[in-house]
Design a protein around this motif. Structure first.
Motif, PDB file in Angstrom:
ATOM      1  N   ASN A 116       0.914  -1.129   0.088  1.00 28.54           N
ATOM      2  CA  ASN A 116      -0.107   0.117  -0.090  1.00 28.54           C
ATOM      3  C   ASN A 116       0.772   1.190   0.135  1.00 28.54           C
ATOM      4  O   ASN A 116       1.736   1.322   0.754  1.00 28.54           O
ATOM      5  CB  ASN A 116      -0.776   0.057   1.290  1.00 28.54           C
ATOM      6  N   TYR A 117       0.645   2.172  -0.895  1.00 27.56           N
ATOM      7  CA  TYR A 117       1.514   3.450  -0.869  1.00 27.56           C
ATOM      8  C   TYR A 117       0.758   4.515  -0.200  1.00 27.56           C
ATOM      9  O   TYR A 117      -0.679   4.628  -0.448  1.00 27.56           O
ATOM     10  CB  TYR A 117       1.780   3.861  -2.371  1.00 27.56           C
ATOM     11  N   THR A 118       1.443   5.553   0.220  1.00 30.23           N
ATOM     12  CA  THR A 118       0.953   6.816   0.653  1.00 30.23           C
ATOM     13  C   THR A 118       1.613   7.904  -0.238  1.00 30.23           C
ATOM     14  O   THR A 118       2.711   7.735  -0.308  1.00 30.23           O
ATOM     15  CB  THR A 118       1.278   7.137   2.263  1.00 30.23           C
ATOM     16  N   TYR A 119       0.902   8.550  -0.727  1.00 29.66           N
ATOM     17  CA  TYR A 119       1.270   9.693  -1.727  1.00 29.66           C
ATOM     18  C   TYR A 119       1.236  11.002  -0.946  1.00 29.66           C
ATOM     19  O   TYR A 119       0.000  11.469  -0.236  1.00 29.66           O
ATOM     20  CB  TYR A 119       0.556   9.784  -2.964  1.00 29.66           C
ATOM     21  N   ILE A 120       2.026  12.000  -1.350  1.00 34.49           N
ATOM     22  CA  ILE A 120       1.902  13.327  -0.980  1.00 34.49           C
ATOM     23  C   ILE A 120       2.513  14.042  -2.396  1.00 34.49           C
ATOM     24  O   ILE A 120       3.560  13.835  -2.900  1.00 34.49           O
ATOM     25  CB  ILE A 120       2.874  13.859   0.134  1.00 34.49           C
ATOM     26  N   ASN A 121       1.657  15.002  -2.918  1.00 28.37           N
ATOM     27  CA  ASN A 121       1.967  15.609  -4.211  1.00 28.37           C
ATOM     28  C   ASN A 121       2.362  14.949  -5.338  1.00 28.37           C
ATOM     29  O   ASN A 121       3.528  14.752  -5.955  1.00 28.37           O
ATOM     30  CB  ASN A 121       3.069  16.681  -3.920  1.00 28.37           C
ATOM     31  N   ASP A 122       1.566  13.581  -5.412  1.00 24.52           N
ATOM     32  CA  ASP A 122       1.850  12.594  -6.523  1.00 24.52           C
ATOM     33  C   ASP A 122       3.154  11.875  -6.275  1.00 24.52           C
ATOM     34  O   ASP A 122       3.706  11.311  -7.128  1.00 24.52           O
ATOM     35  CB  ASP A 122       1.573  13.448  -7.815  1.00 24.52           C
ATOM     36  N   LYS A 123       4.028  12.035  -5.177  1.00 26.48           N
ATOM     37  CA  LYS A 123       4.962  11.096  -4.838  1.00 26.48           C
ATOM     38  C   LYS A 123       5.039  10.287  -3.597  1.00 26.48           C
ATOM     39  O   LYS A 123       4.214  10.556  -2.793  1.00 26.48           O
ATOM     40  CB  LYS A 123       6.220  12.173  -4.485  1.00 26.48           C
ATOM     41  N   VAL A 124       5.426   9.096  -3.967  1.00 28.24           N
ATOM     42  CA  VAL A 124       5.242   8.033  -2.977  1.00 28.24           C
ATOM     43  C   VAL A 124       6.228   8.553  -1.779  1.00 28.24           C
ATOM     44  O   VAL A 124       7.407   8.864  -1.996  1.00 28.24           O
ATOM     45  CB  VAL A 124       5.822   6.541  -3.095  1.00 28.24           C
ATOM     46  N   VAL A 125       5.538   8.688  -0.300  1.00 28.25           N
ATOM     47  CA  VAL A 125       6.341   8.830   0.651  1.00 28.25           C
ATOM     48  C   VAL A 125       6.481   7.953   1.602  1.00 28.25           C
ATOM     49  O   VAL A 125       7.342   8.019   2.835  1.00 28.25           O
ATOM     50  CB  VAL A 125       5.819  10.115   1.361  1.00 28.25           C
TER      51      VAL A 125
END
Length: 135
Positions: A116-125
């Motif tokens: 599962n990925y968490t994104y901020i501003n379309d970047k994986v963080v």
């Protein structure tokens, strides 16, 4: 340590151990996913741990694309639709609250490992790796 580094090591490990399914074959993946899965392990940058009993989830994937996730022996449920993208191995869960973006790392008839990925501003963080066993 950067949050993505453990993920890359884990993906390399899984790639080396192989999978009995052709992840590019959507029909094979849909057939293998079909059924009920119970969460067993979680992995983050901090390490791998068993899912605490009170947090164990059971997920049902229907071949029709229906999705149901709930606490084991519980009534709290999340329902929606799922789609699989064979070129990227992405599994998207469409819920009322939005889309959950996952990637299948490994899939056999008995084990499912997803990220599962968490994104901020379309970047994986950040990412969370979950392991499930087939019921």
């Amino acid at each position: 340590m950067r949050p993505i580094a453990p993920l890359l090591l884990f993906v390399c490990f899984c790639s080396c151990t192989g999978s009995s399914l052709n992840m590019n074959n959507e029909k094979q993946v849909r057939e293998a996913l079909h059924g009920r899965w119970e969460s067993t392990y979680l992995e983050t940058g901090a390490g791998r741990m068993e899912v605490p009993k009170e947090m164990v989830a059971v997920i049902t994937y229907e071949e029709s694309g229906s999705y149901d996730a709930r606490k084991k022996n519980g009534v709290i449920a999340t329902t929606g639709k799922w789609t699989y993208h064979p070129k990227t191995h992405r599994l998207n869960i469409n819920l009322d609250a939005g889309v959950v973006d996952q990637r299948i790392v490994k899939l056999t008839n008995q084990e499912l490992i997803i990220t599962n990925y968490t994104y901020i501003n379309d970047k994986v963080v950040d990412s969370l790796i979950e392991t499930y066993k087939k019921l």
